[in-house]
Each structure stands twice: as structure tokens, then as C-alpha cells.
Write a protein that holds these residues in place. Structure first.
Motif, PDB file in Angstrom:
ATOM      1  N   MET A 244       0.653  -1.267   0.021  1.00  0.00           N
ATOM      2  CA  MET A 244       0.107   0.044   0.063  1.00  0.00           C
ATOM      3  C   MET A 244       0.812   1.307  -0.043  1.00  0.00           C
ATOM      4  N   SER A 245       0.423   2.276  -1.000  1.00  0.00           N
ATOM      5  CA  SER A 245       1.310   3.358  -0.897  1.00  0.00           C
ATOM      6  C   SER A 245       0.967   4.352   0.465  1.00  0.00           C
ATOM      7  N   LEU A 246       1.913   4.781   0.948  1.00  0.00           N
ATOM      8  CA  LEU A 246       1.802   5.689   1.808  1.00  0.00           C
ATOM      9  C   LEU A 246       1.565   7.371   1.233  1.00  0.00           C
ATOM     10  N   LEU A 247       2.101   7.366   0.239  1.00  0.00           N
ATOM     11  CA  LEU A 247       1.911   8.680  -0.600  1.00  0.00           C
ATOM     12  C   LEU A 247       1.866   8.608  -1.892  1.00  0.00           C
ATOM     13  N   THR A 248       1.041   9.165  -2.537  1.00  0.00           N
ATOM     14  CA  THR A 248       0.684   9.432  -4.015  1.00  0.00           C
ATOM     15  C   THR A 248       0.383  10.768  -4.424  1.00  0.00           C
ATOM     16  N   ASN A 249       1.282  11.011  -5.527  1.00  0.00           N
ATOM     17  CA  ASN A 249       1.056  12.332  -6.134  1.00  0.00           C
ATOM     18  C   ASN A 249       0.980  12.325  -7.552  1.00  0.00           C
ATOM     19  N   THR A 250      -0.142  12.880  -8.066  1.00  0.00           N
ATOM     20  CA  THR A 250      -0.208  12.879  -9.635  1.00  0.00           C
ATOM     21  C   THR A 250      -0.072  14.201 -10.148  1.00  0.00           C
ATOM     22  N   TYR A 251       0.455  14.237 -11.178  1.00  0.00           N
ATOM     23  CA  TYR A 251       0.656  15.717 -11.945  1.00  0.00           C
ATOM     24  C   TYR A 251       0.232  15.760 -13.374  1.00  0.00           C
ATOM     25  N   ASP A 252      -0.471  16.524 -13.680  1.00  0.00           N
ATOM     26  CA  ASP A 252      -0.827  16.326 -15.556  1.00  0.00           C
ATOM     27  C   ASP A 252       0.242  17.206 -15.975  1.00  0.00           C
ATOM     28  N   VAL A 253       0.701  16.691 -17.402  1.00  0.00           N
ATOM     29  CA  VAL A 253       1.667  17.275 -17.901  1.00  0.00           C
ATOM     30  C   VAL A 253       1.147  17.384 -19.295  1.00  0.00           C
ATOM     31  N   HIS A 254       1.237  18.573 -19.878  1.00  0.00           N
ATOM     32  CA  HIS A 254       0.726  18.959 -21.196  1.00  0.00           C
ATOM     33  C   HIS A 254       1.699  18.864 -22.151  1.00  0.00           C
ATOM     34  N   LYS A 255       1.093  18.419 -23.407  1.00  0.00           N
ATOM     35  CA  LYS A 255       1.983  18.653 -24.827  1.00  0.00           C
ATOM     36  C   LYS A 255       2.346  20.080 -24.960  1.00  0.00           C
ATOM     37  N   GLY A 256       3.690  19.814 -25.194  1.00  0.00           N
ATOM     38  CA  GLY A 256       4.254  21.434 -25.800  1.00  0.00           C
ATOM     39  C   GLY A 256       4.505  22.344 -24.549  1.00  0.00           C
ATOM     40  N   GLU A 257       4.294  22.049 -23.600  1.00  0.00           N
ATOM     41  CA  GLU A 257       4.539  23.294 -22.622  1.00  0.00           C
ATOM     42  C   GLU A 257       5.987  23.062 -21.894  1.00  0.00           C
ATOM     43  N   PHE A 258       6.703  23.639 -22.713  1.00  0.00           N
ATOM     44  CA  PHE A 258       8.298  23.477 -22.503  1.00  0.00           C
ATOM     45  C   PHE A 258       8.570  24.506 -21.347  1.00  0.00           C
ATOM     46  N   GLU A 259       7.576  25.673 -21.134  1.00  0.00           N
ATOM     47  CA  GLU A 259       7.803  26.810 -20.108  1.00  0.00           C
ATOM     48  C   GLU A 259       7.876  26.262 -18.620  1.00  0.00           C
ATOM     49  N   THR A 260       6.897  25.070 -18.373  1.00  0.00           N
ATOM     50  CA  THR A 260       6.911  24.610 -17.211  1.00  0.00           C
ATOM     51  C   THR A 260       7.444  23.266 -16.942  1.00  0.00           C
ATOM     52  N   ALA A 261       8.348  22.823 -17.978  1.00  0.00           N
ATOM     53  CA  ALA A 261       9.197  21.522 -17.982  1.00  0.00           C
ATOM     54  C   ALA A 261       9.880  21.510 -16.613  1.00  0.00           C
ATOM     55  N   GLY A 262       9.614  20.443 -15.966  1.00  0.00           N
ATOM     56  CA  GLY A 262      10.338  20.313 -14.818  1.00  0.00           C
ATOM     57  C   GLY A 262       9.848  20.592 -13.476  1.00  0.00           C
ATOM     58  N   ASP A 263       8.511  21.313 -13.806  1.00  0.00           N
ATOM     59  CA  ASP A 263       7.769  21.592 -12.257  1.00  0.00           C
ATOM     60  C   ASP A 263       7.521  20.456 -11.767  1.00  0.00           C
ATOM     61  N   ALA A 264       6.844  19.275 -12.366  1.00  0.00           N
ATOM     62  CA  ALA A 264       6.382  18.133 -11.554  1.00  0.00           C
ATOM     63  C   ALA A 264       7.630  17.606 -10.961  1.00  0.00           C
ATOM     64  N   SER A 265       8.846  17.267 -11.533  1.00  0.00           N
ATOM     65  CA  SER A 265       9.761  16.732 -11.091  1.00  0.00           C
ATOM     66  C   SER A 265      10.351  17.364 -10.166  1.00  0.00           C
ATOM     67  N   ALA A 266      10.402  18.758  -9.989  1.00  0.00           N
ATOM     68  CA  ALA A 266      10.942  19.438  -8.970  1.00  0.00           C
ATOM     69  C   ALA A 266      10.040  19.346  -7.682  1.00  0.00           C
ATOM     70  N   SER A 267       8.862  19.282  -7.970  1.00  0.00           N
ATOM     71  CA  SER A 267       7.987  19.137  -6.645  1.00  0.00           C
ATOM     72  C   SER A 267       8.230  17.627  -6.196  1.00  0.00           C
ATOM     73  N   ILE A 268       8.452  16.685  -6.957  1.00  0.00           N
ATOM     74  CA  ILE A 268       8.505  15.565  -6.628  1.00  0.00           C
ATOM     75  C   ILE A 268       9.817  15.353  -5.837  1.00  0.00           C
ATOM     76  N   LYS A 269      10.894  15.835  -6.462  1.00  0.00           N
ATOM     77  CA  LYS A 269      12.239  15.757  -5.717  1.00  0.00           C
ATOM     78  C   LYS A 269      12.143  16.410  -4.192  1.00  0.00           C
ATOM     79  N   ARG A 270      11.493  17.752  -4.191  1.00  0.00           N
ATOM     80  CA  ARG A 270      11.344  18.457  -2.982  1.00  0.00           C
ATOM     81  C   ARG A 270      10.674  17.733  -1.789  1.00  0.00           C
ATOM     82  N   LYS A 271       9.539  17.042  -2.409  1.00  0.00           N
ATOM     83  CA  LYS A 271       8.936  16.381  -1.397  1.00  0.00           C
ATOM     84  C   LYS A 271       9.607  14.924  -0.810  1.00  0.00           C
ATOM     85  N   LEU A 272      10.390  14.244  -1.773  1.00  0.00           N
ATOM     86  CA  LEU A 272      11.012  13.196  -1.237  1.00  0.00           C
ATOM     87  C   LEU A 272      12.333  13.439  -0.373  1.00  0.00           C
ATOM     88  N   LYS A 273      12.678  14.675  -0.705  1.00  0.00           N
ATOM     89  CA  LYS A 273      13.884  15.202  -0.102  1.00  0.00           C
ATOM     90  C   LYS A 273      13.290  15.489   1.519  1.00  0.00           C
TER      91      LYS A 273
END
Lengths: 121, 140
Positions: B1-30
Motif C-alpha cells: 500500500m502506498s503511503l504517499l501518492t502524487n499525480t501531476y498533469d503534464v501537457h503537450k508542448g509546455e516547455f515553459e513549465t518543464a520540470g515543475d512536476a519533477s522538482a515538486s517530486i524531488k522536494r517532497k522526497l527530500k
């Protein structure tokens, strides 16, 4: 070597991160291709690049790159420097080309990595 | 069973915000105290998956699940699917746009780099349907 000791080697100036110059530098990577940086970088790495977009800082964040050197006189935008400040990344600028900057660092004893990063490197 | 689940929508062609989801994941896990070497592998794989969703997919979701033993990353998109997965897994093979390449991406390293960074890697794709990638990272 520390980032502070790297500054005279590269004839570099500090664009941000003045208070973080005593961190150790273990290895370096020179590339404009963030895809390659993502595949090769290890711990305590300096990234030398001529690419000045915000993805450089994002890539650095993912890899725990603590120092980015912008080569051939390129100066990143204030937006990019702001991102670097938030992330605690030291940013240096040098007039040397990427090739020369890499060569100067190599002569100073900083080696690159030919090994892939990752669990199955 | 998962203790923590986070889901992020990632849209086609949105280079401007590329990395937002991964940065959020990294910060949470840190914050949760995940070992820095494991954290870096998760962040790299997540960022590669996020970039692939932006560059290649019609849009999708990136999900991070954590349980006491593992971190699991799931990238699921709604197409267009990969016709030849073996080819897509080869280093240097890329169908990325010029826009992606100008930004420093699309070198054909993404999928192999995800596999290399994860302790477990599975990819399924159906042209016209979509692609799902599941990656597992051992915490101990």
C-alpha cells in the motif's frame, strides 16, 4: 578543489552564490545538450555550458549540480539567475569558450566522468 | 500500500513549465529524508519522463507513489504511442522536434537513461492508444 579556487582558473566572475564558494568540486561536465548532462553527471559536478535558458537550472536542480559556468561571455537573464539563487546554485561566467574552459579545468586537475550515472552504470 | 501518492498533469508542448512536476517530486522526497543518491536517480528519471510527455506525447500524467520499500514513478499518456519500442530504447534514436532540440533536449537519451536510473523499468505502448512507463526505485 573548491569553487573559489576554480574562479582564477577560469578567469571567471561570480554572478550569484557568493556565499557558497567553499563547496568542493569533484568533477565537471561540458555540454550544451542537457540530455547528455542528464545521462552522465555525478555528485559535486560543475556544468560548463553555452546554453542560457531556464532548463539549464532545472537540469542542474535534478542532478544536484552545485555550480554552473556560462562560457564564451554569455550572461544569463535575471530570471535564470533568480532561479539559481532560489536553488542555491553558484553561477559563474567566463569569456573562455566551452572547449578552453574545460581544458583549463582539466589541467587544474578536475576530471570528467566517462561513466554513466544511474543504478546500472 | 502506498503511503504517499502524487499525480501531476503534464501537457503537450509546455516547455515553459518543464520540470515543475519533477522538482515538486524531488522536494517532497527530500523532505521525507530519501537518500540523496536515490533521490537524484528518481529526479533524473522523473525529469526525463516529464520531458518525454511534453516533447512526444499528446499529454499525460506523471505519478509518484511511495511505500516503505520503494518509490514508484508512472508516466501514462494518451498517445500517440510508440511504433517500435526497441528502436526507441536505443541511445541516440530520437524523433524530437527542432523546438525540443534548441532547448538542449531530444538527443535520444531519455528512455535508456530512465531504464539505467531505475531499479525496475517496464514500458508498454500501443500506437493510437498511448504509452505507460513504470519505474521502481528501491529505498533500502
Amino acid at each position: 578543489m573548491t569553487i573559489r579556487e576554480l574562479i582564477p582558473v577560469l578567469d571567471a566572475r561570480v554572478l550569484c552564490g557568493d556565499d557558497k564558494l567553499d563547496q568542493e568540486v569533484k568533477t565537471a561536465c561540458g555540454s550544451d545538450l542537457m540530455s547528455d548532462v542528464l545521462a552522465f553527471v555525478k555528485d559535486k559536478t560543475v556544468l560548463i555550458t553555452g546554453l542560457t535558458n531556464v532548463h539549464v537550472m532545472r537540469t542542474a536542480e535534478m542532478l544536484d549540480i552545485h555550480c554552473v559556468v556560462f562560457a564564451r561571455g554569455k550572461v544569463p537573464s535575471e530570471e535564470i539567475l533568480e532561479e539559481a539563487r532560489e536553488l542555491g546554485i553558484v553561477v559563474l561566467a567566463t569569456e573562455h569558450t566551452t572547449y578552453t574552459a574545460c581544458g583549463l579545468m582539466y589541467v587544474a586537475g578536475i576530471r570528467g566522468t566517462n561513466e554513466r550515472s544511474g543504478a546500472h552504470a | 500500500m502506498s503511503l504517499l501518492t502524487n499525480t501531476y498533469d503534464v501537457h503537450k508542448g509546455e516547455f515553459e513549465t518543464a520540470g515543475d512536476a519533477s522538482a515538486s517530486i524531488k522536494r517532497k522526497l527530500k523532505q521525507l529524508g530519501v537518500d540523496s543518491a536515490v533521490l537524484r536517480r528518481v529526479a533524473v528519471a522523473s525529469y526525463e519522463a516529464e520531458l518525454n510527455l511534453i516533447i512526444h506525447s499528446l499529454g499525460g500524467q506523471l505519478t509518484m507513489e511511495m511505500n516503505p520499500e520503494h518509490i514508484v514513478l508512472i508516466s501514462k499518456d494518451v498517445g500517440p504511442g510508440i511504433a517500435d519500442i526497441d528502436k526507441a530504447m536505443q541511445e541516440g534514436f530520437s524523433t524530437a522536434s527542432e523546438e525540443a532540440r534548441v532547448l538542449g533536449f531530444g538527443a535520444g537519451m531519455g528512455l535508456p537513461n530512465m531504464r539505467r536510473n531505475a531499479d525496475g523499468f517496464a514500458i508498454e505502448s500501443q500506437p493510437g492508444i498511448g504509452t505507460t512507463i513504470q519505474m521502481e526505485f528501491r529505498l533500502k
